[in-house]
Design an enzyme around this catalytic site. Structure first.
Site, short mmCIF file in Angstrom:
data_model
loop_
_atom_site.label_atom_id
_atom_site.label_comp_id
_atom_site.label_asym_id
_atom_site.label_seq_id
_atom_site.Cartn_x
_atom_site.Cartn_y
_atom_site.Cartn_z
N GLN A 14 0.85 -1.19 0.00
CA GLN A 14 0.00 0.00 0.00
C GLN A 14 0.89 1.24 0.00
OE1 GLN A 14 -3.45 -0.36 2.69
NE2 GLN A 14 -2.70 1.48 3.68
N ASP A 38 -4.83 12.36 18.00
CA ASP A 38 -3.41 12.34 18.35
C ASP A 38 -3.14 12.99 19.70
OD1 ASP A 38 -2.75 10.91 16.10
OD2 ASP A 38 -1.90 12.61 15.00
N HIS A 55 2.38 7.08 15.47
CA HIS A 55 1.52 5.95 15.12
C HIS A 55 2.32 4.68 14.86
CE1 HIS A 55 -0.90 9.45 13.23
NE2 HIS A 55 -1.28 9.29 14.47
N TYR A 92 4.13 7.45 1.83
CA TYR A 92 4.86 6.35 2.43
C TYR A 92 4.31 5.02 1.96
CZ TYR A 92 1.42 7.39 6.16
OH TYR A 92 0.29 7.69 6.88
N LYS A 132 7.93 1.06 6.77
CA LYS A 132 7.50 2.18 5.93
C LYS A 132 8.73 2.76 5.21
CE LYS A 132 3.96 3.70 9.19
NZ LYS A 132 3.52 4.79 10.06
#
Length: 184
Positions: A46, A168, A62, A132, A72
């Site tokens: 992805q 967040d 995260h 990313y 990533k």
């Protein structure tokens, strides 16, 4: 591609090896074979894009827990940002250490983030975009977060964050995450 290991074991700054001439340059921004030769996860499933209107926008910190932990490859495609990662692997020699890297669209520099690292960023310019590539699909039940200003890490952000989502802001300090330890 040029891979430079950072102070955090397994995390790399990735620069494009440029072939330059009067037109500009050519280089690879992704090569599965080169990542595999470095022993890095190359199973990209992805690609995510985050577009941020204002300087001082903070997103993070995260991560996804096993079995959905993801690596990533992060790149700023417009503007500039300060990208931060935290090693959450309990068996790592760099456990609970953080690293910040400035990524800009002009530099083409990327950051490889291994599995079981928390990730976040702070925009340094208006209209900043980040892409990313990730090695796992998004799994809402495996998503976790740590407060961006958790005293356990004392991250030194280069400017004061101005825009932070309620989600967040509500992340717990890391000590609360120890109820679900991360192997690795």
């Amino acid at each position: 591609m040029i891979f430079t290991e950072t102070k955090l074991k397994g995390a790399y700054i990735v620069d494009i090896k440029r072939i330059e001439d009067e037109r500009g340059f050519f280089g690879r921004a992704w090569c599965q074979k080169e990542f595999e030769e470095m022993g890095l996860s190359a199973n990209v499933v992805q690609t995510n894009l985050s577009s941020n209107k204002k300087k001082g926008t903070l997103r993070g910190m995260h991560f996804q827990v096993t079995p959905f932990a993801e690596s990533k490859l992060v790149r700023c495609t417009r503007g500039a940002l300060y990208d931060v990662i935290i090693d959450l692997r309990q068996n790592s020699p760099t456990y609970m250490q953080w690293l910040g890297v400035e990524l800009t669209a002009d530099s083409f520099r990327m950051l490889y983030v291994p599995e079981n690292f928390a990730h976040g960023f702070l925009t340094l310019e208006d209209d900043t975009d980040i892409t990313y590539q990730v090695t796992q699909f998004y799994a809402p039940g495996a998503e976790r977060g740590i407060r961006f200003n958790d005293p356990a890490f004392n991250i030194q952000w280069p400017i004061e964050p101005q825009i932070i989502s309620e989600k967040d802001k509500a992340h717990a300090n890391f000590v609360h995450e120890l109820a679900q330890p991360i192997a690795g």
